[in-house]
Design a protein around this motif. Sequence first.
Motif, PDB file in Angstrom:
ATOM      1  N   ASN A 126       1.012  -1.066   0.148  1.00  0.00           N
ATOM      2  CA  ASN A 126      -0.115   0.205   0.029  1.00  0.00           C
ATOM      3  C   ASN A 126       1.029   1.256   0.084  1.00  0.00           C
ATOM      4  N   TRP A 127       1.957   1.262   0.766  1.00  0.00           N
ATOM      5  CA  TRP A 127       2.903   2.582   0.850  1.00  0.00           C
ATOM      6  C   TRP A 127       3.530   2.511  -0.612  1.00  0.00           C
ATOM      7  N   VAL A 128       3.942   1.558  -1.376  1.00  0.00           N
ATOM      8  CA  VAL A 128       4.419   1.705  -2.510  1.00  0.00           C
ATOM      9  C   VAL A 128       3.554   2.378  -3.569  1.00  0.00           C
ATOM     10  N   ASP A 129       2.180   1.691  -3.328  1.00  0.00           N
ATOM     11  CA  ASP A 129       1.055   2.115  -4.252  1.00  0.00           C
ATOM     12  C   ASP A 129       0.713   3.843  -4.263  1.00  0.00           C
ATOM     13  N   GLU A 130       1.056   4.220  -2.971  1.00  0.00           N
ATOM     14  CA  GLU A 130       0.935   5.640  -2.975  1.00  0.00           C
ATOM     15  C   GLU A 130       2.012   6.455  -3.555  1.00  0.00           C
ATOM     16  N   ILE A 131       3.147   5.909  -3.971  1.00  0.00           N
ATOM     17  CA  ILE A 131       4.101   6.979  -4.464  1.00  0.00           C
ATOM     18  C   ILE A 131       3.973   6.765  -6.233  1.00  0.00           C
ATOM     19  N   PRO A 132       3.784   8.121  -6.603  1.00  0.00           N
ATOM     20  CA  PRO A 132       3.891   8.144  -7.935  1.00  0.00           C
ATOM     21  C   PRO A 132       5.039   7.433  -8.769  1.00  0.00           C
ATOM     22  N   LEU A 133       5.067   6.683  -9.701  1.00  0.00           N
ATOM     23  CA  LEU A 133       6.237   6.078 -10.264  1.00  0.00           C
ATOM     24  C   LEU A 133       6.010   6.072 -11.777  1.00  0.00           C
ATOM     25  N   SER A 134       7.069   6.011 -12.565  1.00  0.00           N
ATOM     26  CA  SER A 134       6.971   6.387 -13.906  1.00  0.00           C
ATOM     27  C   SER A 134       6.595   5.162 -14.811  1.00  0.00           C
ATOM     28  N   ARG A 135       6.547   3.982 -14.403  1.00  0.00           N
ATOM     29  CA  ARG A 135       6.040   2.811 -14.976  1.00  0.00           C
ATOM     30  C   ARG A 135       4.709   2.248 -14.268  1.00  0.00           C
ATOM     31  N   PRO A 136       3.873   1.582 -15.143  1.00  0.00           N
ATOM     32  CA  PRO A 136       2.589   0.884 -14.334  1.00  0.00           C
ATOM     33  C   PRO A 136       3.333  -0.067 -13.581  1.00  0.00           C
ATOM     34  N   LYS A 137       2.388  -0.463 -12.363  1.00  0.00           N
ATOM     35  CA  LYS A 137       2.908  -1.561 -11.345  1.00  0.00           C
ATOM     36  C   LYS A 137       2.092  -2.774 -11.761  1.00  0.00           C
ATOM     37  N   ARG A 138       2.972  -3.944 -12.164  1.00  0.00           N
ATOM     38  CA  ARG A 138       2.272  -5.101 -12.389  1.00  0.00           C
ATOM     39  C   ARG A 138       2.928  -6.168 -11.624  1.00  0.00           C
ATOM     40  N   ASN A 139       4.275  -6.344 -11.621  1.00  0.00           N
ATOM     41  CA  ASN A 139       5.094  -7.313 -10.886  1.00  0.00           C
ATOM     42  C   ASN A 139       6.125  -6.727  -9.918  1.00  0.00           C
ATOM     43  N   ILE A 140       6.016  -6.552  -8.705  1.00  0.00           N
ATOM     44  CA  ILE A 140       6.993  -5.769  -7.954  1.00  0.00           C
ATOM     45  C   ILE A 140       8.328  -6.464  -8.043  1.00  0.00           C
ATOM     46  N   SER A 141       8.606  -7.671  -8.251  1.00  0.00           N
ATOM     47  CA  SER A 141       9.888  -8.141  -8.274  1.00  0.00           C
ATOM     48  C   SER A 141      10.528  -7.772  -9.580  1.00  0.00           C
TER      49      SER A 141
END
Length: 256
Positions: free
Chosen positions: A46-61
């Motif tokens: 949830n913490w990572v999801d709140e951070i705007p990142l340049s790539r869509p989040k699919r597989n965290i690893s």
Amino acid sequence: FTRQQHRVAQPKLLSAGAQRPMSQPSLACQIAPALDADEDLQALYNWVDEIPLSRPKRNISRDFADGVLFAEVVNHFFPRLVEMHNYSSANSHTQKMYNWNTLNQKVLKKLGYQIHQQDLEDVIKAAPGAIERVLAVLHSKVDLAANRQLKVAVPRASSQGPTGRPPAPTGVSPSERSSVAGSARGQEASPMPPRMQKMQMEVDTELLLEKEQAIAELREMVGIMTEKIKKLEQLVRIKDSKIEALTQKLQKHGLA
């Protein structure tokens, strides 16, 4: 991100109001601790999801394997520590390791720790649970800094103008500005104290070592690409010889 099916060990995350004694950024390089609480793992996602990142989040690893998104997470909380142009998306192990080593040397040591080499290998290989453990350590550092319990070695903003000299004060006459400029030139002409000279030499040496490391890694990449090109050329020659042999057989039987 959502909690993965496999069970991954997770260190306890700090709450916003948690109190700890002030931590100094003494350099530590230890394997990130094992995780075991599913609720903490989901809290981390949830913490990572709140951070705007340049790539869509699919597989965290896989998403974090090259270190770019990790650099973006650090940049979100400590923008003066990270220069994002130093990190580029990568598929090769060499470039991924370069990104992570740059983070270790230029960024994380200013937070008082570095990621262990074994953790870096696991993260680059997208080993299950590896990036979660590494992110959990960063999360704890962010919380400590937010609660003023961690002294972050943030570089100071330069007070000098674009020419490298202190800017002249506004609202003064041209003669006064000339006096200020002359004073600045006089300061530049004066030799640095021995202590400052030593510090400058240490900084120059560190920068030189970093550049030499970058050059060595780039040469390694060039060597790898050269070997690949040689193998491809060899395959092309083999295919050409097979095509020529088949063409001769066809001509022999009057089919070409």
